[in-house]
Design a protein around this motif. Structure first.
Motif, PDB file in Angstrom:
ATOM      1  N   ASP A   1       5.199   5.031   5.250  1.00  0.00           N
ATOM      2  CA  ASP A   1       5.147   6.353   5.875  1.00  0.00           C
ATOM      3  C   ASP A   1       4.368   6.307   7.188  1.00  0.00           C
ATOM      4  O   ASP A   1       4.761   6.922   8.181  1.00  0.00           O
ATOM      5  CB  ASP A   1       4.506   7.369   4.937  1.00  0.00           C
ATOM      6  CG  ASP A   1       5.341   7.598   3.689  1.00  0.00           C
ATOM      7  OD1 ASP A   1       6.382   8.255   3.804  1.00  0.00           O
ATOM      8  OD2 ASP A   1       4.960   7.097   2.612  1.00  0.00           O
ATOM      9  N   GLN A   2       3.257   5.573   7.191  1.00  0.00           N
ATOM     10  CA  GLN A   2       2.446   5.472   8.399  1.00  0.00           C
ATOM     11  C   GLN A   2       3.185   4.739   9.507  1.00  0.00           C
ATOM     12  O   GLN A   2       3.025   5.059  10.688  1.00  0.00           O
ATOM     13  CB  GLN A   2       1.128   4.764   8.084  1.00  0.00           C
ATOM     14  CG  GLN A   2       0.189   5.575   7.197  1.00  0.00           C
ATOM     15  CD  GLN A   2      -0.973   4.763   6.661  1.00  0.00           C
ATOM     16  OE1 GLN A   2      -0.977   3.529   6.759  1.00  0.00           O
ATOM     17  NE2 GLN A   2      -1.958   5.429   6.086  1.00  0.00           N
ATOM     18  N   GLU A   3       3.995   3.770   9.140  1.00  0.00           N
ATOM     19  CA  GLU A   3       4.694   2.965  10.144  1.00  0.00           C
ATOM     20  C   GLU A   3       5.950   3.649  10.670  1.00  0.00           C
ATOM     21  O   GLU A   3       6.210   3.651  11.878  1.00  0.00           O
ATOM     22  CB  GLU A   3       5.061   1.601   9.544  1.00  0.00           C
ATOM     23  CG  GLU A   3       5.731   0.650  10.522  1.00  0.00           C
ATOM     24  CD  GLU A   3       4.808   0.209  11.645  1.00  0.00           C
ATOM     25  OE1 GLU A   3       5.318  -0.049  12.751  1.00  0.00           O
ATOM     26  OE2 GLU A   3       3.571   0.156  11.433  1.00  0.00           O
TER      27      GLU A   3
ATOM     28  N   TRP B   1       8.705  -3.694   7.661  1.00  0.00           N
ATOM     29  CA  TRP B   1       7.454  -3.233   8.282  1.00  0.00           C
ATOM     30  C   TRP B   1       7.043  -4.180   9.405  1.00  0.00           C
ATOM     31  O   TRP B   1       6.670  -3.738  10.505  1.00  0.00           O
ATOM     32  CB  TRP B   1       6.355  -3.143   7.226  1.00  0.00           C
ATOM     33  CG  TRP B   1       5.015  -2.774   7.793  1.00  0.00           C
ATOM     34  CD1 TRP B   1       4.530  -1.525   8.030  1.00  0.00           C
ATOM     35  CD2 TRP B   1       3.996  -3.690   8.219  1.00  0.00           C
ATOM     36  NE1 TRP B   1       3.276  -1.602   8.569  1.00  0.00           N
ATOM     37  CE2 TRP B   1       2.922  -2.911   8.703  1.00  0.00           C
ATOM     38  CE3 TRP B   1       3.892  -5.086   8.236  1.00  0.00           C
ATOM     39  CZ2 TRP B   1       1.748  -3.485   9.202  1.00  0.00           C
ATOM     40  CZ3 TRP B   1       2.729  -5.662   8.730  1.00  0.00           C
ATOM     41  CH2 TRP B   1       1.671  -4.855   9.203  1.00  0.00           C
TER      42      TRP B   1
ATOM     43  N   PRO C   1       0.827  -1.217   0.000  1.00  0.00           N
ATOM     44  CA  PRO C   1       0.000   0.000   0.000  1.00  0.00           C
ATOM     45  C   PRO C   1       0.860   1.266   0.000  1.00  0.00           C
ATOM     46  O   PRO C   1       1.909   1.330   0.652  1.00  0.00           O
ATOM     47  CB  PRO C   1      -0.803  -0.123   1.306  1.00  0.00           C
ATOM     48  CG  PRO C   1      -0.893  -1.600   1.546  1.00  0.00           C
ATOM     49  CD  PRO C   1       0.424  -2.160   1.060  1.00  0.00           C
ATOM     50  N   ALA C   2       0.395   2.278  -0.715  1.00  0.00           N
ATOM     51  CA  ALA C   2       1.199   3.467  -0.997  1.00  0.00           C
ATOM     52  C   ALA C   2       1.745   4.132   0.251  1.00  0.00           C
ATOM     53  O   ALA C   2       2.905   4.538   0.294  1.00  0.00           O
ATOM     54  CB  ALA C   2       0.370   4.463  -1.813  1.00  0.00           C
ATOM     55  N   ARG C   3       0.942   4.269   1.292  1.00  0.00           N
ATOM     56  CA  ARG C   3       1.363   5.021   2.479  1.00  0.00           C
ATOM     57  C   ARG C   3       1.746   4.126   3.647  1.00  0.00           C
ATOM     58  O   ARG C   3       1.945   4.621   4.764  1.00  0.00           O
ATOM     59  CB  ARG C   3       0.259   5.984   2.892  1.00  0.00           C
ATOM     60  CG  ARG C   3      -0.016   7.089   1.868  1.00  0.00           C
ATOM     61  CD  ARG C   3      -1.046   8.085   2.383  1.00  0.00           C
ATOM     62  NE  ARG C   3      -2.340   7.424   2.611  1.00  0.00           N
ATOM     63  CZ  ARG C   3      -3.252   7.228   1.671  1.00  0.00           C
ATOM     64  NH1 ARG C   3      -3.019   7.589   0.427  1.00  0.00           N
ATOM     65  NH2 ARG C   3      -4.408   6.643   1.963  1.00  0.00           N
ATOM     66  N   LEU C   4       1.857   2.833   3.421  1.00  0.00           N
ATOM     67  CA  LEU C   4       2.095   1.911   4.530  1.00  0.00           C
ATOM     68  C   LEU C   4       3.393   2.222   5.280  1.00  0.00           C
ATOM     69  O   LEU C   4       3.421   2.295   6.512  1.00  0.00           O
ATOM     70  CB  LEU C   4       2.128   0.465   4.014  1.00  0.00           C
ATOM     71  CG  LEU C   4       2.311  -0.610   5.096  1.00  0.00           C
ATOM     72  CD1 LEU C   4       1.045  -0.718   5.948  1.00  0.00           C
ATOM     73  CD2 LEU C   4       2.640  -1.960   4.462  1.00  0.00           C
TER      74      LEU C   4
ATOM     75  N   ARG D   1      13.007   7.704  -0.840  1.00  0.00           N
ATOM     76  CA  ARG D   1      12.603   7.402  -2.217  1.00  0.00           C
ATOM     77  C   ARG D   1      13.698   7.926  -3.139  1.00  0.00           C
ATOM     78  O   ARG D   1      14.222   9.025  -2.932  1.00  0.00           O
ATOM     79  CB  ARG D   1      11.248   8.028  -2.526  1.00  0.00           C
ATOM     80  CG  ARG D   1      10.111   7.386  -1.735  1.00  0.00           C
ATOM     81  CD  ARG D   1       8.761   8.006  -2.027  1.00  0.00           C
ATOM     82  NE  ARG D   1       7.709   7.287  -1.324  1.00  0.00           N
ATOM     83  CZ  ARG D   1       7.333   7.536  -0.070  1.00  0.00           C
ATOM     84  NH1 ARG D   1       7.945   8.490   0.626  1.00  0.00           N
ATOM     85  NH2 ARG D   1       6.369   6.826   0.496  1.00  0.00           N
TER      86      ARG D   1
ATOM     87  N   GLU E   1       8.905   5.069  -6.189  1.00  0.00           N
ATOM     88  CA  GLU E   1       7.558   5.439  -5.770  1.00  0.00           C
ATOM     89  C   GLU E   1       7.230   5.047  -4.331  1.00  0.00           C
ATOM     90  O   GLU E   1       6.541   5.796  -3.623  1.00  0.00           O
ATOM     91  CB  GLU E   1       6.541   4.805  -6.722  1.00  0.00           C
ATOM     92  CG  GLU E   1       6.700   5.284  -8.167  1.00  0.00           C
ATOM     93  CD  GLU E   1       5.772   4.568  -9.124  1.00  0.00           C
ATOM     94  OE1 GLU E   1       4.976   3.701  -8.651  1.00  0.00           O
ATOM     95  OE2 GLU E   1       5.822   4.846 -10.341  1.00  0.00           O
ATOM     96  N   THR E   2       7.686   3.872  -3.899  1.00  0.00           N
ATOM     97  CA  THR E   2       7.377   3.392  -2.544  1.00  0.00           C
ATOM     98  C   THR E   2       8.546   3.625  -1.599  1.00  0.00           C
ATOM     99  O   THR E   2       8.381   4.142  -0.499  1.00  0.00           O
ATOM    100  CB  THR E   2       7.014   1.895  -2.566  1.00  0.00           C
ATOM    101  OG1 THR E   2       5.921   1.688  -3.461  1.00  0.00           O
ATOM    102  CG2 THR E   2       6.636   1.407  -1.180  1.00  0.00           C
TER     103      THR E   2
ATOM    104  N   HIS F   1       6.567  10.240   8.631  1.00  0.00           N
ATOM    105  CA  HIS F   1       6.744  11.074   7.439  1.00  0.00           C
ATOM    106  C   HIS F   1       8.181  11.590   7.376  1.00  0.00           C
ATOM    107  O   HIS F   1       8.748  12.053   8.358  1.00  0.00           O
ATOM    108  CB  HIS F   1       5.772  12.256   7.481  1.00  0.00           C
ATOM    109  CG  HIS F   1       5.859  13.136   6.282  1.00  0.00           C
ATOM    110  ND1 HIS F   1       5.414  12.735   5.034  1.00  0.00           N
ATOM    111  CD2 HIS F   1       6.356  14.394   6.119  1.00  0.00           C
ATOM    112  CE1 HIS F   1       5.626  13.716   4.169  1.00  0.00           C
ATOM    113  NE2 HIS F   1       6.195  14.733   4.802  1.00  0.00           N
TER     114      HIS F   1
END
Length: 386
Positions: A203-205, A325, A198-201, A213, A234-235, A208
């Protein structure tokens, strides 16, 4: 003792074999009637077939000082721990039907496992339902992400809480907290890699600004695997995660470039793998092992120094990101539950982590993988928190 073939071979005992060992009527009825499966995904009762009913005192053959209340516990099975971890035995109290676990090599205080054999078989069955996304988890099939993980964990904990007065034993609590984490990312139908992360996984973990990248100018020409290039653009990867320290201060070097800059000794440079120009260094692990990606295939490997052997680490950068993660998220699981597991049953938590990693990325189980960094890391941490 006999076995029957009705889908899954069952191990049953005769009344004579049950004898004076088991007074608990429901347990006698189950063992003399439907019996036990020889093996499930999580545990095996094959020691019962091989040795019959034997007490812990007999199984340890007297070299250890056992508390008197433990000597008559019956050894009926083992946990199927992954990655070469020592197997823990399943013990049955013949008077109460209660199940505990202990290691036969130097058994200490037994740990709660299940209030009865019937409950234990139910626990194993619903855990297998989760793995196959069937039965009570069928509605989650095809869905991925943090919300799916939360719902799967909630359902599994609720199923385990039934019949235990809400006191879920640590082994099953670890299963409910860790195994659903495999659902955080779906199959790589879009990315061209193993997983669609997932795109923001990340960053959320990790927070920010703490996920690196890369840009096209950061890639050497030998990084030709386009899905890897796209993922890193991208990720990205966390700059600091568990034991990983990503290289973010300069363009990513090949191993040849990196060791040419770090070592002037021609002998050391000659010891590099023949395809070192196609291996791109992403960073290093805690013990200064280089983390590299094969620019042609996208495979992720480790290398300890210029003369060491390459070892498979992850299938690709998507499963590397998942692993990082997972290792980080294990620390952020509900504090009360996590602390309880860390102090009472970290080996159970480590086994669940290894099961989850290999379910998502089988790199550790490939035939030519004699040593695997993540598996070893978790095994080494089984005596305490990572």
């Amino acid at each position: 003792m006999s076995t029957t073939d009705a889908g899954v071979p069952a191990i049953t005992l005769t009344e004579a074999e049950l004898g004076r060992h088991i007074a608990h009527a429901p347990t006698r009825g189950l063992l003399a009637g439907p019996g036990l499966p020889a093996e499930t995904d999580l545990l095996t009762f094959s020691p019962l077939r091989a040795h019959g009913l034997r007490t812990l005192g007999d199984a340890t053959d007297g070299p250890f000082h056992l508390a008197e209340e433990l000597r008559d516990r019956l050894v009926i099975g083992e946990l199927l721990n992954p990655g070469g971890m020592e197997r823990e035995s399943i013990l049955l109290d013949g008077d109460t039907g209660e199940l505990t676990t202990a290691y036969l090599a130097g058994p200490g205080a037994p740990r709660p496992f299940a209030p009865s054999l019937a409950t234990l078989l139910r626990f194993a069955a619903v855990t297998e339902e989760l793995a196959g996304l069937r039965g009570r988890f069928a509605s989650l099939a095809g869905t991925y992400g943090p919300r799916t993980v939360t719902e799967a964990s909630r359902r599994l904990l609720a199923l385990f809480a039934k019949g235990t007065d809400g006191r879920v034993p640590p082994y099953w609590k670890a299963a409910a907290l860790i195994r659903p984490l495999a659902l955080v990312a779906g199959p790589g139908t879009t990315s061209g890699l193993t997983l669609d992360v997932p795109a923001r996984l990340l960053d959320q973990e990790f927070g920010h600004g703490r996920v690196a990248r890369f840009e096209e100018v950061d890639f050497p020409a030998t990084l030709t695997h386009e899905p890897t290039r796209r993922f890193l653009r991208e990720t990205g990867l966390p700059e600091e995660a568990a034991v990983l320290h990503a290289d973010t201060d300069a363009p990513l070097p090949t191993l040849t470039e990196y060791f040419s800059a770090e070592h002037c000794d021609d002998h050391l440079l000659d010891a590099l793998p023949a395809h070192a120009g196609h291996l791109i260094r992403l960073g290093h692990l805690a013990e200064d092992d280089s983390l590299v990606v094969d620019g042609r295939t996208g495979a992720v490997l480790t290398l300890s120094g210029p003369g060491a052997t390459l070892h498979p680490l992850n299938t690709d950068v998507s499963t590397l990101a998942f692993t990082l993660w997972l290792l980080h998220h294990e620390r952020t699981i509900d504090g009360h539950l996590s602390n309880e597991l860390s102090t009472q049953a970290y080996d159970h938590l480590a086994a669940a982590m290894i099961h989850t990693l290999t379910a998502v990325d089988p790199a550790a189980t490939l035939p030519d993988t004699a040593w695997h960094y993540w598996t070893q890391l978790l095994q080494d941490g089984a005596g305490g928190e990572l």
